[in-house]
Each structure stands twice: as structure tokens, then as C-alpha cells.
Scaffold this motif. Structure first.
Motif, PDB file in Angstrom:
ATOM      1  N   SER B 349      37.330  33.230  59.911  1.00  0.00           N
ATOM      2  CA  SER B 349      37.117  32.876  58.510  1.00  0.00           C
ATOM      3  C   SER B 349      36.889  34.132  57.679  1.00  0.00           C
ATOM      4  O   SER B 349      36.518  35.188  58.201  1.00  0.00           O
ATOM      5  CB  SER B 349      35.897  31.966  58.369  1.00  0.00           C
ATOM      6  OG  SER B 349      34.731  32.672  58.757  1.00  0.00           O
ATOM      7  N   VAL B 350      37.159  33.988  56.396  1.00  0.00           N
ATOM      8  CA  VAL B 350      36.845  35.046  55.438  1.00  0.00           C
ATOM      9  C   VAL B 350      35.923  34.448  54.386  1.00  0.00           C
ATOM     10  O   VAL B 350      36.167  33.339  53.894  1.00  0.00           O
ATOM     11  CB  VAL B 350      38.126  35.644  54.822  1.00  0.00           C
ATOM     12  CG1 VAL B 350      39.028  34.581  54.224  1.00  0.00           C
ATOM     13  CG2 VAL B 350      37.775  36.692  53.759  1.00  0.00           C
ATOM     14  N   THR B 351      34.840  35.191  54.085  1.00  0.00           N
ATOM     15  CA  THR B 351      33.899  34.761  53.061  1.00  0.00           C
ATOM     16  C   THR B 351      33.863  35.826  51.971  1.00  0.00           C
ATOM     17  O   THR B 351      33.648  37.007  52.259  1.00  0.00           O
ATOM     18  CB  THR B 351      32.486  34.578  53.652  1.00  0.00           C
ATOM     19  OG1 THR B 351      32.576  33.713  54.774  1.00  0.00           O
ATOM     20  CG2 THR B 351      31.528  34.003  52.616  1.00  0.00           C
ATOM     21  N   LEU B 352      34.107  35.411  50.753  1.00  0.00           N
ATOM     22  CA  LEU B 352      34.076  36.340  49.609  1.00  0.00           C
ATOM     23  C   LEU B 352      32.876  35.998  48.740  1.00  0.00           C
ATOM     24  O   LEU B 352      32.707  34.848  48.334  1.00  0.00           O
ATOM     25  CB  LEU B 352      35.363  36.234  48.798  1.00  0.00           C
ATOM     26  CG  LEU B 352      36.653  36.563  49.546  1.00  0.00           C
ATOM     27  CD1 LEU B 352      37.860  36.398  48.617  1.00  0.00           C
ATOM     28  CD2 LEU B 352      36.612  37.979  50.101  1.00  0.00           C
ATOM     29  N   THR B 353      32.054  36.987  48.467  1.00  0.00           N
ATOM     30  CA  THR B 353      30.838  36.777  47.682  1.00  0.00           C
ATOM     31  C   THR B 353      30.753  37.829  46.583  1.00  0.00           C
ATOM     32  O   THR B 353      30.470  38.999  46.862  1.00  0.00           O
ATOM     33  CB  THR B 353      29.589  36.883  48.582  1.00  0.00           C
ATOM     34  OG1 THR B 353      29.759  36.040  49.716  1.00  0.00           O
ATOM     35  CG2 THR B 353      28.333  36.498  47.820  1.00  0.00           C
ATOM     36  N   PRO B 354      31.003  37.433  45.355  1.00  0.00           N
ATOM     37  CA  PRO B 354      30.870  38.408  44.264  1.00  0.00           C
ATOM     38  C   PRO B 354      29.408  38.544  43.868  1.00  0.00           C
ATOM     39  O   PRO B 354      28.651  37.584  43.966  1.00  0.00           O
ATOM     40  CB  PRO B 354      31.661  37.755  43.137  1.00  0.00           C
ATOM     41  CG  PRO B 354      31.547  36.292  43.389  1.00  0.00           C
ATOM     42  CD  PRO B 354      31.411  36.113  44.869  1.00  0.00           C
ATOM     43  N   ASN B 355      29.007  39.707  43.475  1.00  0.00           N
ATOM     44  CA  ASN B 355      27.686  39.820  42.852  1.00  0.00           C
ATOM     45  C   ASN B 355      27.602  41.046  41.949  1.00  0.00           C
ATOM     46  O   ASN B 355      28.362  42.005  42.080  1.00  0.00           O
ATOM     47  CB  ASN B 355      26.561  39.810  43.880  1.00  0.00           C
ATOM     48  CG  ASN B 355      26.547  41.084  44.683  1.00  0.00           C
ATOM     49  OD1 ASN B 355      27.557  41.762  44.790  1.00  0.00           O
ATOM     50  ND2 ASN B 355      25.411  41.401  45.250  1.00  0.00           N
ATOM     51  N   GLN B 356      26.695  40.957  41.009  1.00  0.00           N
ATOM     52  CA  GLN B 356      26.465  42.036  40.061  1.00  0.00           C
ATOM     53  C   GLN B 356      25.403  42.939  40.656  1.00  0.00           C
ATOM     54  O   GLN B 356      24.339  42.489  41.014  1.00  0.00           O
ATOM     55  CB  GLN B 356      25.950  41.471  38.733  1.00  0.00           C
ATOM     56  CG  GLN B 356      26.897  40.483  38.072  1.00  0.00           C
ATOM     57  CD  GLN B 356      28.094  41.161  37.431  1.00  0.00           C
ATOM     58  OE1 GLN B 356      27.995  42.309  37.022  1.00  0.00           O
ATOM     59  NE2 GLN B 356      29.211  40.463  37.353  1.00  0.00           N
ATOM     60  N   GLU B 357      25.711  44.223  40.767  1.00  0.00           N
ATOM     61  CA  GLU B 357      24.691  45.146  41.242  1.00  0.00           C
ATOM     62  C   GLU B 357      24.533  46.275  40.251  1.00  0.00           C
ATOM     63  O   GLU B 357      25.352  46.451  39.350  1.00  0.00           O
ATOM     64  CB  GLU B 357      25.061  45.655  42.634  1.00  0.00           C
ATOM     65  CG  GLU B 357      25.084  44.499  43.635  1.00  0.00           C
ATOM     66  CD  GLU B 357      25.248  44.943  45.081  1.00  0.00           C
ATOM     67  OE1 GLU B 357      25.129  46.155  45.362  1.00  0.00           O
ATOM     68  OE2 GLU B 357      25.484  44.066  45.923  1.00  0.00           O
ATOM     69  N   GLU B 358      23.476  47.041  40.434  1.00  0.00           N
ATOM     70  CA  GLU B 358      23.121  48.042  39.422  1.00  0.00           C
ATOM     71  C   GLU B 358      24.244  49.056  39.194  1.00  0.00           C
ATOM     72  O   GLU B 358      24.525  49.426  38.071  1.00  0.00           O
ATOM     73  CB  GLU B 358      21.851  48.782  39.847  1.00  0.00           C
ATOM     74  CG  GLU B 358      20.771  48.691  38.793  1.00  0.00           C
ATOM     75  CD  GLU B 358      19.502  49.379  39.250  1.00  0.00           C
ATOM     76  OE1 GLU B 358      19.587  50.535  39.688  1.00  0.00           O
ATOM     77  OE2 GLU B 358      18.436  48.751  39.159  1.00  0.00           O
ATOM     78  N   GLY B 360      27.333  48.597  39.439  1.00  0.00           N
ATOM     79  CA  GLY B 360      28.595  47.924  39.175  1.00  0.00           C
ATOM     80  C   GLY B 360      28.773  46.700  40.048  1.00  0.00           C
ATOM     81  O   GLY B 360      28.167  46.594  41.109  1.00  0.00           O
ATOM     82  N   PRO B 361      29.607  45.781  39.612  1.00  0.00           N
ATOM     83  CA  PRO B 361      29.837  44.549  40.381  1.00  0.00           C
ATOM     84  C   PRO B 361      30.576  44.853  41.683  1.00  0.00           C
ATOM     85  O   PRO B 361      31.330  45.811  41.777  1.00  0.00           O
ATOM     86  CB  PRO B 361      30.731  43.713  39.456  1.00  0.00           C
ATOM     87  CG  PRO B 361      30.767  44.419  38.156  1.00  0.00           C
ATOM     88  CD  PRO B 361      30.420  45.843  38.400  1.00  0.00           C
ATOM     89  N   LYS B 362      30.332  44.030  42.661  1.00  0.00           N
ATOM     90  CA  LYS B 362      30.959  44.202  43.965  1.00  0.00           C
ATOM     91  C   LYS B 362      31.382  42.852  44.510  1.00  0.00           C
ATOM     92  O   LYS B 362      30.832  41.823  44.135  1.00  0.00           O
ATOM     93  CB  LYS B 362      29.963  44.811  44.953  1.00  0.00           C
ATOM     94  CG  LYS B 362      29.611  46.243  44.664  1.00  0.00           C
ATOM     95  CD  LYS B 362      28.525  46.721  45.609  1.00  0.00           C
ATOM     96  CE  LYS B 362      28.163  48.165  45.281  1.00  0.00           C
ATOM     97  NZ  LYS B 362      26.950  48.598  45.985  1.00  0.00           N
ATOM     98  N   VAL B 363      32.339  42.885  45.403  1.00  0.00           N
ATOM     99  CA  VAL B 363      32.665  41.706  46.193  1.00  0.00           C
ATOM    100  C   VAL B 363      32.359  42.037  47.638  1.00  0.00           C
ATOM    101  O   VAL B 363      32.866  43.020  48.178  1.00  0.00           O
ATOM    102  CB  VAL B 363      34.142  41.312  46.086  1.00  0.00           C
ATOM    103  CG1 VAL B 363      34.377  39.992  46.807  1.00  0.00           C
ATOM    104  CG2 VAL B 363      34.593  41.235  44.661  1.00  0.00           C
ATOM    105  N   HIS B 364      31.540  41.225  48.268  1.00  0.00           N
ATOM    106  CA  HIS B 364      31.264  41.388  49.690  1.00  0.00           C
ATOM    107  C   HIS B 364      32.266  40.545  50.460  1.00  0.00           C
ATOM    108  O   HIS B 364      32.440  39.359  50.171  1.00  0.00           O
ATOM    109  CB  HIS B 364      29.830  40.970  50.013  1.00  0.00           C
ATOM    110  CG  HIS B 364      28.829  41.875  49.379  1.00  0.00           C
ATOM    111  ND1 HIS B 364      28.242  42.919  50.036  1.00  0.00           N
ATOM    112  CD2 HIS B 364      28.355  41.912  48.117  1.00  0.00           C
ATOM    113  CE1 HIS B 364      27.431  43.558  49.211  1.00  0.00           C
ATOM    114  NE2 HIS B 364      27.473  42.963  48.038  1.00  0.00           N
TER     115      HIS B 364
END
Lengths: 383, 383
Positions: B349-358, B360-364
Motif C-alpha cells: 500500500s501507499v499512504t500519502l499524508t500532506p501537512n503544513q510544516e514550519e 514549508g508544506p510536505k507530503v509524507h
């Protein structure tokens, strides 16, 4: 952070997350604190650089290296240290401040060289080498020759003054930084001019931004000799045997070019070469004339330059007409190109000022130049 | 900061530093606060992208665009707005948050379009458009489709919910993110394997560092269809007419690949395509079957995909077998490659998790996968 591999054999941090007894999920935690690993890769792949060092080491093998003690200042992966060991050095100190030293140590072990090549993790000023050395080898050169982020030439000169025996060998022995005006129409066009007509739309309004984006900082890129508008001139000569560390401070160099052709003048190109001569104070060289002429014009010889003494010194050149290296060349573009005629004179000066700043060391480049009756100033920062 | 040009015609900050009366030293101060100018250049030069949008605009010209009102979400230099104006739009709102909006305004003036294309500097959520629109056009796609640094798809959906008339057109209408296992031996070898023999020296000790340096982060690079180890599978489908903003949060998608050939599995490749269909609620389409099949397998058609209704929807694809775009493809490399046989299954499986970080935004990106009886986890971050 890198978290997973398909093999846990090197990792201490495996954990099982599967509920199937046959299966084991392998996660390896790795976090190397390397400094700009890419440069090590570029250096290792740069055959022109490696072959020049190796040829120079072999040339000086019998007179200076065999059964002698060598220090490699800023040894990186240790390839120059290994070349010296292969050339018969009794002992090589491979001095490297970054964590690549830990890997270099493993490289020495893998190649059964850890007895003869002693990897020291730290600055050459601090690592405490308790004997005098016969040879200093170092690759300290940056695109602007003198000012890489670690001031490695400064470390070489410190090693020279503290460690090198009288009559010892420094590799390279001397270096020269060059400047020439260049015409780069294809690159300028691809970065800037295409905005003037985009699917029939006039997007010239973007040009000032495109110029700032593409050309605010000096560009490291491969140019060719046909891009040169005039013969190059010397910005700075460095004799590693005699130069003082104070001479590496800010300096200004005048230039005067006569354009060889009608073209558009897009920017100033810089490059350097280094030479691997023996010490001028060694017996064989003591009566030889000085290595460098007082002329401001470089010789036009090839990768190997003929010296006045019988041994032809190996030269590692990053000039546009020489085989490409990972250094390529450096160009400071003008914000707006100037059309010049054959015989047109471009005169002025370049001032290079290194300084340490909070977000890393920088070199400030100030170009003052006259073209016709107009004078210009172009400043840029090399990070 | 850029300081000098050879022309002061646009600058207010000239000063004379020459003491020769004939001469004037020209220094122009420029400091544009642009955000990632390079992406605008890449987009403008991406003919595949521009031609797909233009073809779609022309396809929908008569039914949706001519004499209608359009909003271009994240308009950049305004090229899509201009295409819509050229297709007869009565009015186009070009909404752009970065300072490129100031230049886009100048582009409209230079092309006599400033009456019909209204450049608005801000987010579409804030700029206060006081009428309903017939068309939303936007290029919001990132390498991982959904999560560019400004969450532009979120802005598109906000514009849809607040501004779009019932039965209005959204361009593109739907999008699909794909995944496939890939074999990339040449690239792996050039980055990693060469350390195993450097001028006859064993530098394998560098390999873990090289892997971390080259492959810790996802790589944006051009791959070919022959690099694919198995048929691609869908990670996520997005119907811009119906999707809710909440569906863009973290999600997990399962995959099961069957390898087509014996090869070395180096990493997972991702790419996307978008389609420019009309709204399914429009009269012409109301009785048409749904646009997307429930199959997890993509169709294998070309740049234009046949729909079930009579109009062939324009498709902009970034797949490895399609003409290259500035998006290229994205690869998450395994830390250590796996040799696979024909028929070998790779499931997980692949899990994509976007989040805003200090910073800049990232996708895990979390990849869990099984190969034979072994399970692996690979995590990476897309910045």
C-alpha cells in the motif's frame, strides 16, 4: 530521514510490524551527517582532475614521494592519499574535517591501506601530526579558485608553514585565475528572449524577472572557447610555495580586452589552472628561471605546459578549450548584453572580497567596466 | 541582490561614479520578490501542457467559453487566461497570489487584453469576485498530483463551491494518480555502483552515503515505459466536479503488481493524467454513463482517451510513454534494490499524508510492500 531498506543486515533498528509469522518488516534507520556529498561524487567522477593528480604524483614519485611522508589536506574520500600510497609513500596523513573521514577510514581498510594511510578527522590545524612531512597534496580549488567554503588553501598554507620540510613538495605548486569577456547567445536566448513571443503573446514584461532569476548569481556552466570575445587575462597568480595567507584577502585586478569579433557581450567568464612543479628551492631547480612570466597574458599551451627547466610540469586546466572538469567555468552575466565590434575595447577591474557571513561564507565580486563612453558596475555574490 | 545593468532606462537609482564628464556609471537596483520563478519558465516552455489546455479550451469554446465569464485559479503569467480570452471569453479573472501577478498585469496591457483579463493579486478565496462564473480553468497539479505547496486544488474547489454557476465547466475535469514498480539500472549504477571500483580502488564504504544522498528524497526525473516492471495501478481518482476538500486529506491505497519480466526492482514511480471533460450534469451529458470505471487499472489509450459520450475528451498525461512534460515522473527509490522474476508479485500500500510544516508544506509518503516472504517499509518526504 531515510527509514527503510530491503535488507536489515547493516541496521540495528529493525522492528517487526507484520502479524504473519513468516514475514518480517525491515526498517533501517540511517542518518549520515554528510556535507555536500554531491561534490565527492563529482570529484570521483572527474577523470581529468584525477588523472592530472595521478600523473603528477607519478612524475614526482621517485624524487619526492617514494618512502616519504605525505599529508593530504581535505582528503575527502581519500583518493589522492591512495594514489600517493600506491606511488610508494611510507605514510600518508589523510586529513578531512567532514564526516566523510569515517567512510574514508573504511575505504582504507577495504583496500588494506589502513597501516599506511592514517585518516585524521578534523582540520589540519588541529589534528596534531607529530612529524614533519615531505609532501603536501591537496585539492583546494573552487570555481573562483581561491575561496571555497572552507578556505582550504589557507589550511594548505598552514600545513606548509608548520609541517613541510625545507625543499618539500606542494601539489599543486601554483595556480592562476583567468577572466575573459564572453558571448553566450544561445544560453541567453533560452533563458530570456523566449519571453518576447510565447504562442504569439508578448510576455516581455517577464524579462526583468527572468534576468534576475537566471543571472543574479554567478553561473557555473560549461562554455566553449568560441564563446570568448577576447584573449583571457590573469586575475590572480598563486605560488603555493611562497604566498602568504594575508594575500588571500580582498584584491583588485585591472583588465583591458580587445574584442576579436563582432558579437554580443553577455558576461565575464572565469576559470583557473594549477601546475604541479617541484619546489623552486630544490637543487635541480635552484638556478632555473622563475616559473611565471610577468606578462598578464596566459600561455596558450595545452593540458601540459612546457617549463623552462627540463621537466614538463603537469597542468590541470579548467579552461573552455580544455577537456571538461566538474569545475566547469563561472560566468557573471551582465543584466543587459552589449553589442561590440571587432577591435572594441573593454577595460575595467574585478575586485574579489571573501567574507564569512552567518548563512555561510561568500565571495563578493565587483566588476567595473567601460565600453565606449559608458561605464558600468556589476556586483554579484558567489555562495 | 542584482546591482548593475548596462542600461538605466528602467531604473530610478542611477548614480554617477565616474570622474570623466563623458561617462556615466549606470547602476540599476532591482529586487523582485518572486516565488520560484523557474516554475513559470518551465510551464511556459512546456508545449505538451500548453497545447493540451489550448486544445481543451478550443474544444469547449462554443459551448462554454465564448461570451462567458472565466476564472483562472493560480494564473501565474496568465497564459491560460489569454487562451480563454482568445477563445472569446467575455471576461477572465486571472487570480494569482504571488508577485508574478504584477507582471501578468503588464502582459495583459502589452497584448491589449487588460479590459477583458482582470488580474487579481491574491488568493481566490480573498479577492472578492462579485459575479458567478461559467468556467474555472486552473493548472493546480504537482508531481504527486494533489499536494503542491499552495494546495491549489483546494482553491479550485473553493472557487467551484462559491463562484461556479450550475452546469459550469471546470478545466481539467478529473485527474488520476498512478503508481508502478520500476527498474532503473542505469541511473542506479551511475549514482551508486561506480563507488565499488574507482581506479581499481574499492570505495564501497561510500555506498550507504551515496544511497542516502541520491535517494532519500523522492526524485523527479524522466523515465521511460521500458523502465516499468508491471502495469500501473491507480492511487487516487479526483472528479473536480464532485470531490470534497476533505477527501484531499491523508489516504491509503492498496496495490498488487505482477512483474512482467525478470529485472531488478529499484523503486516506485508515480505520475498522473488529467482530462478535460464537460460537466456530467450538463444537458448533453446527463444520460451518459459515469466517466470513470471502477477498475483499478488505467486504460492504455494514448494522449486522447475515448469517452463513452460522443466528444473525445482531451487528456494531458505525464505517463512515461507519453511526450515529456515539465512534471516528468516521480520515483521513490528503495534503499536496496530487489531482484524479481517474471510473474513475481509485489503487493502492499501507499499512504500519502500532506501537512503544513514550519519550513514549508510536505507530503509524507509511506510505502509498505511485500516481496516473497519479506515485508518492507519505505518512507520519504516530498517538499
Amino acid at each position: 530521514m531515510e527509514r527503510a531498506t530491503d535488507s536489515g543486515k547493516d541496521g540495528d533498528h529493525q522492528r517487526q510490524v507484520s502479524d504473519d509469522d513468516d514475514e518480517e518488516t525491515e526498517i533501517e534507520e540511517t542518518a549520515y551527517d554528510f556535507h555536500d556529498f554531491n561534490i565527492h561524487q563529482a570529484v570521483i567522477k572527474d577523470n581529468v582532475r584525477n588523472e592530472a593528480y595521478r600523473a603528477a604524483i607519478l612524475q614526482h614519485q621517485d624524487n619526492y614521494i617514494k618512502d616519504r611522508v605525505v599529508v593530504d589536506v581535505g582528503s575527502g574520500t581519500g583518493i589522492l592519499s591512495i594514489f600517493c600510497a600506491q606511488a610508494g609513500a611510507k605514510r600518508v596523513y589523510a586529513v578531512e574535517d567532514t564526516e566523510i573521514a569515517l567512510q574514508a577510514q573504511k575505504v582504507m581498510e577495504a583496500n588494506n591501506l589502513s597501516e599506511r594511510v592514517i585518516v585524521l578527522h578534523g582540520y589540519v590545524e588541529d589534528v596534531g601530526i607529530n612529524e614533519k612531512v615531505d609532501v603536501i597534496v591537496s585539492d583546494w580549488m573552487d570555481q573562483l579558485l581561491l575561496y571555497n567554503h572552507e578556505n582550504m588553501l589557507g589550511s594548505v598554507l598552514t600545513a606548509r608553514d608548520r609541517l613541510l620540510k625545507p625543499g618539500g613538495l606542494i601539489m599543486p605548486s601554483n595556480a592562476t585565475l583567468y577572466i575573459a569577456p564572453a558571448t553566450l547567445p544561445d544560453r541567453y536566448s533560452s533563458k530570456i528572449d523566449f519571453w518576447r513571443n510565447v504562442y504569439g503573446i508578448d510576455m516581455s514584461a517577464m524579462v526583468p524577472w527572468a534576468i534576475q532569476d537566471a543571472y543574479e548569481d554567478p553561473c557555473v556552466e560549461k562554455i566553449k572557447s568560441e564563446n570568448l570575445l577576447a584573449l583571457p587575462q590573469v586575475v590572480k597568480r598563486v605560488d603555493c610555495y611562497t604566498i602568504n595567507i594575508q594575500e588571500l584577502e580582498s584584491f583588485k585586478s585591472r583588465f583591458e580586452f580587445q574584442c576579436l569579433t563582432r558579437a554580443t557581450f553577455h558576461g565575464f567568464a572565469f576559470w583557473f589552472d594549477v601546475e604541479f612543479s617541484g619546489p623552486v628551492t630544490s637543487p635541480a631547480d635552484s638556478n632555473a628561471p622563475p616559473l611565471q612570466s610577468s606578462s598578464n597574458h596566459p600561455t596558450t599551451s595545452g593540458q601540459k605546459r612546457k617549463r623552462d627547466d627540463p621537466i614538463e610540469a603537469i597542468v590541470l586546466s579548467t579552461a573552455p578549450d580544455k577537456p571538461p572538469t566538474h569545475w566547469e567555468q563561472m560566468v557573471v552575466y551582465l543584466n543587459n548584453p552589449i553589442d561590440v565590434e571587432q577591435g572594441h575595447r573593454i577595460e575595467g577591474s574585478v575586485t574579489l572580497t571573501p567574507n564569512q557571513e552567518e548563512d555561510g561564507p561568500k565571495v563578493h565580486i565587483r566588476l567595473e567596466y567601460k565600453s565606449g563612453h559608458r561605464s558600468f558596475v556589476r556586483e554579484a555574490v558567489m555562495r
